[in-house]
Design a protein around this motif. Sequence first.
Motif, short mmCIF file in Angstrom:
data_model
loop_
_atom_site.label_atom_id
_atom_site.label_comp_id
_atom_site.label_asym_id
_atom_site.label_seq_id
_atom_site.Cartn_x
_atom_site.Cartn_y
_atom_site.Cartn_z
N ARG A 89 -8.69 35.67 -5.22
CA ARG A 89 -9.19 35.13 -6.94
C ARG A 89 -7.69 36.43 -7.81
N THR A 90 -6.48 36.34 -7.51
CA THR A 90 -5.96 36.58 -7.96
C THR A 90 -4.40 35.84 -8.35
N ASN A 101 0.97 36.58 -14.37
CA ASN A 101 0.13 36.01 -13.72
C ASN A 101 -1.62 36.28 -14.09
N PHE A 103 -6.17 36.70 -13.52
CA PHE A 103 -7.11 37.78 -13.24
C PHE A 103 -7.97 38.11 -13.86
N TRP A 113 -11.47 35.45 -17.90
CA TRP A 113 -9.86 35.98 -17.00
C TRP A 113 -8.64 36.09 -17.93
#
Length: 166
Positions: A89-90, A101, A103, A113
Amino acid sequence: MEFVVGAASVRRVGVLRFPVSVFEGEDGRVLARLGRGGWFRVFFGRGRRVELPDGTTWRVTATGAGSCIVPMVTCSQGKLAVAAPHGKRTYGINGRDYAYNIFPASKAGLRRWSLREHETELGTFGSHSMKANHPIPLATALLCFTLIRYGVPGDADLGVPQFRWG
């Protein structure tokens, strides 16, 4: 390239006919009209149709990268943004002149997020809304919503029925 600044959200406007949803800014300005989504449509079908206010058409679709099927946003000139998993989940999101990015920012149910470029937090995302502190490319924002909703096949449980042989 189109950018999103401030608050924006995805709002449902239809059921079957295009557009099914609109992505609009806090001022009510439509940033993109969206067709039907779904993990099968995005990862194994023709993709999700996206139409910008000027009539330009994009697609949120997928491609193979290494051992993964990863989502991407394409236009008639080629790829605009591509995502790849960095861990569970990144994800990394790459465009022609940026790399971000995304995450989970909270552990409780993955409700919030964070989109970052190095140490700078560009914005926060929920399942249907976002708040951009800095300009975020529209293709990246659409890809973030896809990643939050569906992930990458094999990365997390997508709710896909399991097939059992025998």
